[in-house]
Design an enzyme around this catalytic site. Sequence first.
Site, PDB file in Angstrom:
ATOM      1  N   ASP A  46       0.421  55.340 -18.192  1.00  0.00           N
ATOM      2  CA  ASP A  46       1.840  55.267 -17.864  1.00  0.00           C
ATOM      3  C   ASP A  46       2.047  54.911 -16.393  1.00  0.00           C
ATOM      4  OD1 ASP A  46       4.432  55.658 -19.120  1.00  0.00           O
ATOM      5  OD2 ASP A  46       4.700  57.362 -17.779  1.00  0.00           O
ATOM      6  N   GLU A  75       0.666  50.321 -18.485  1.00  0.00           N
ATOM      7  CA  GLU A  75       2.087  49.979 -18.547  1.00  0.00           C
ATOM      8  C   GLU A  75       2.441  49.183 -17.290  1.00  0.00           C
ATOM      9  OE1 GLU A  75       6.470  52.115 -18.802  1.00  0.00           O
ATOM     10  OE2 GLU A  75       4.838  53.087 -17.724  1.00  0.00           O
ATOM     11  N   ASP A 141      10.680  53.581 -23.824  1.00  0.00           N
ATOM     12  CA  ASP A 141      11.375  53.398 -22.547  1.00  0.00           C
ATOM     13  C   ASP A 141      12.549  52.424 -22.631  1.00  0.00           C
ATOM     14  OD1 ASP A 141       9.809  55.085 -20.895  1.00  0.00           O
ATOM     15  OD2 ASP A 141       8.219  53.587 -20.866  1.00  0.00           O
TER      16      ASP A 141
END
Length: 303
Positions: A46, A75, A141
Site C-alpha cells: 500500500d 500501489e 480506494d
Amino acid sequence: MNYETFANRARSHPKLNTANPELREYLVGIGEKWIRETDIDGWRLDVANEVDHRFWRAFRDRVKAAKPNAFIVGEAWHDAIRWLDGAQFDSVMHYPWRDAVLDYLRGEITPTRFAGRTAAIRNMYDLSATPGLMHLLGSHDTARIRTELGGSADRARLAAILLLTATGAPLVYYGDEVGMEGGDDPDSRRCMEWDPGKQDQRMLGTYRALISARRQRPWLSWGAFEDVMADDERHVYAYRRTSISPLAPPDAPRDDMYVAINTGDFPTDVCLPDGNRVDLLTRKRVSGGITVGARDAAVLVPA
C-alpha cells in the site's frame, strides 16, 4: 502533534524512518516471515511510492530469497518506472490505464485520442514488465466503475471488455462483475450482492466469457497489441491481439483476437480481415465484418 504522519493528516499513522537499520530489519523480517511460515504467494504494498527505494530493494531481496516466485505488486497512481527496475517490484497497479479508459468511456476523449494515449501507456515500462502489470477498473480506494460511468451498465460492460482483453494481469474488484455501484471510499466497499435477481446477468456473462477466453489464451497477458481502427465520426475503436511478440516462448501457438468497441448511440459496421470467426460475446459466427451495436462490442477469435 510533534511527529510526521501519513499524508500529514492521519494521527494514527506515524511516518516511520525506514532508513533506520533496526526498523528496516524488523519490517523486512515481517515480509519474510509470512512467506516462510504461511507460504503466502506475495505482497501487495500500500502507498508504496512513499517508502524509499533502498527499503524496497532490501524487502525484495529477503522475500525472493524465501520464495523466488513470490509476486510483489506496489500501489502507484502514476508513472512507476522507478519501482520497476527489476530490483524492487514485479508489478504495479496500473492506474494510468484506468484513467484513460474512464476518459474514453465518458466521452471526454475520442477513439483516436484514446488509441494514442494507450499506445503511450503501453510504452511506459520495459517490455519485460508487461505480463505482470495489474490493470484495473477500480479498487477499494475508488468509486466503482459503473458509478464512475454515470450508472451506465452498457459502458461499464465496455470497460470490462477493455480490461479482459488488455495485456498484463486483470484485477476484478469484487461485485463489478455483477454491476454493483458505489461512490468514493467507503461507499465502494458495500457488501457483495449475492441475490441473482439483483445481479446484472449480462455483465456477469461477459466476465465469464472473457475470463474463460483468457484461461484458454494465456498469451493475452504478454501478446502483441495493434490498433487497427479509430473512427471518431462513428465512435469505433478496434484492435488486434496476437500471440506473436518478443515475449512469446519458442513453442507459442499462432493465435489472434480482434476487439471492436462502439461507444456511439447507433449500430455500425466494422470490416475485419477475411476468415471465419466467432464472436465470444454472442457465440455467433462471422466472416469479413460485423455489425456492432450501440454501446456494444465484438470480440472475435478464429472459428
